[in-house]
Design an enzyme around this catalytic site. Structure first.
Site, PDB file in Angstrom:
ATOM      1  N   LYS A  96       7.594 -10.597   4.907  1.00  0.00           N
ATOM      2  CA  LYS A  96       7.753 -10.910   3.489  1.00  0.00           C
ATOM      3  C   LYS A  96       8.567 -12.186   3.307  1.00  0.00           C
ATOM      4  CE  LYS A  96       7.360  -6.071   2.090  1.00  0.00           C
ATOM      5  NZ  LYS A  96       6.635  -5.725   3.309  1.00  0.00           N
ATOM      6  N   LYS A 141      -1.525  -4.551  16.501  1.00  0.00           N
ATOM      7  CA  LYS A 141      -1.324  -3.888  15.211  1.00  0.00           C
ATOM      8  C   LYS A 141      -1.848  -2.451  15.267  1.00  0.00           C
ATOM      9  CE  LYS A 141      -0.550  -3.572  10.721  1.00  0.00           C
ATOM     10  NZ  LYS A 141       0.806  -3.598  10.144  1.00  0.00           N
ATOM     11  N   GLY A 174       0.826  -1.214   0.000  1.00  0.00           N
ATOM     12  CA  GLY A 174       0.000   0.000   0.000  1.00  0.00           C
ATOM     13  C   GLY A 174       0.850   1.250   0.000  1.00  0.00           C
ATOM     14  N   ASN A 175       2.039   1.161   0.610  1.00  0.00           N
ATOM     15  CA  ASN A 175       2.946   2.304   0.627  1.00  0.00           C
ATOM     16  C   ASN A 175       3.516   2.605  -0.751  1.00  0.00           C
ATOM     17  OD1 ASN A 175       3.089   3.290   3.417  1.00  0.00           O
ATOM     18  ND2 ASN A 175       3.796   1.228   3.875  1.00  0.00           N
ATOM     19  N   LYS A 222      -0.987  -8.590   4.440  1.00  0.00           N
ATOM     20  CA  LYS A 222      -1.292  -8.834   3.017  1.00  0.00           C
ATOM     21  C   LYS A 222      -0.329  -9.822   2.388  1.00  0.00           C
ATOM     22  CE  LYS A 222       1.980  -6.038   0.962  1.00  0.00           C
ATOM     23  NZ  LYS A 222       3.014  -6.432   0.012  1.00  0.00           N
TER      24      LYS A 222
END
Length: 315
Positions: free
Chosen positions: A277, A130, A12-13, A215
């Protein structure tokens, strides 16, 4: 290279190139840059599924709701995720359509509003960590805690923030819809923001949850379930590095699942940044035996054809 099914997760960044200029048009221009590189892969004959982050965009929705709370209803977090799936999906669809036209392609692209089932007993619901939304004063934080039931955390001396659960994804609800679209050669945008978090109640009905799903982990499940040939995570750096930001920084061109475990144990990857990731890519590669790639948007094409990026292999 033979035609491959590629799942690409973009952050999103990556839609925010300048934190001081976050207009919708600026986000579209950023989406168009990523779409340019994805369209080149489609031109080579590959089938593509695109997942994306939405952290900053959800933050904007929550901030608007906060300013308007005296005149409008609040927006549940699951609805915020759904809103961003539609808005970011639209930007990517438009950008890809324009890129396809420039390349003389007649491909179709669609966004699937995607629910992702999580375990209602996931431990993160008992201990939400979060952070989401904007910073608050202690007074504002206490007001939300008392009136709205928010969990609140002080954030490194910068103020207070709302914290929510980040449960592990279990199942992509719309998986068969996505599979059918792919079987008909349609480019699919799905599982945006990690998917809309839902749980099954005692009657088997789906219920939305106030939570955020990573995500990359959701995209990894999607890639595994589709048995993708390649799972790509697009991030801010061309290659994964050891000793990142230090004088002895070392770029990695190819690593194995065993290397991932070793480097994670040695603390090379920051939580909330590269660590999830690596974990998502490792999970995909170890489960399927297929290949993972981590690189930045500008090197998506070169990662497949010219050795850019960091390749993750089973052994």
């Amino acid at each position: 290279m033979d035609s491959k099914l590629i799942v690409i997760a973009i952050g999103g960044n990556s839609l925010i190139e300048d934190s001081k200029h976050v207009t919708v048009s600026a986000q579209y221009e950023a989406a168009a840059k990523t779409a340019h590189h994805i369209a080149r892969l489609v031109k080579e004959g590959h089938r593509v599924v695109i997942a994306h982050g939405n952290g900053p965009q959800v933050g904007y929705i929550l901030l608007r709701a906060e300013y308007a709370r005296k005149i409008l209803h609040t927006v549940p977090l699951d609805s915020c995720v759904a809103d961003t799936q539609g808005a970011i999906g639209y930007q990517l669809q438009r950008a890809l359509d324009n890129e396809f036209a420039a390349l003389g392609l007649k491909e179709n692209v669609v966004t699937v509003v995607t629910q992702v089932e999580v375990d209602p007993k996931d431990k993160s619901f008992e201990n939400p960590t979060k952070p989401i939304g904007s910073f608050m004063t202690q007074e504002e934080a206490l007001s939300h805690k008392e009136n709205d039931g928010w969990a609140i955390m002080e954030d490194a001396g910068r103020g207070y923030r709302r914290v929510v659960a980040s449960p592990k994804p279990k199942r992509i609800v719309e998986l068969e819809t996505i599979r059918t679209l792919l079987d008909n050669n349609i480019i699919v945008i799905a599982a945006g923001g990690g998917g809309i978090p839902v749980v099954r109640d005692s009657d088997g009905a789906l219920q939305g949850k106030e939570a955020v799903i990573d995500k990359d982990l959701a995209a990894a499940i999607l890639a595994k379930d589709l048995n993708a040939d390649l799972f790509v995570i697009s991030t801010a750096v061309e290659k994964v590095c050891l000793n990142y930001g230090k004088p002895n920084q070392m770029e990695l061109s190819e690593i194995t699942v065993a290397d991932c475990d070793k480097y994670i144990a040695e603390g090379h990857f920051a939580p909330g940044s590269m660590l999830p990731k690596i974990q998502a890519i490792k999970d995909f590669v170890s489960t399927t035996g297929n290949t993972g790639l981590i690189t930045d948007p500008a090197h998506l094409y070169d990662a497949l054809y010219h050795g850019s990026g960091t390749k993750v292999v089973s052994k």
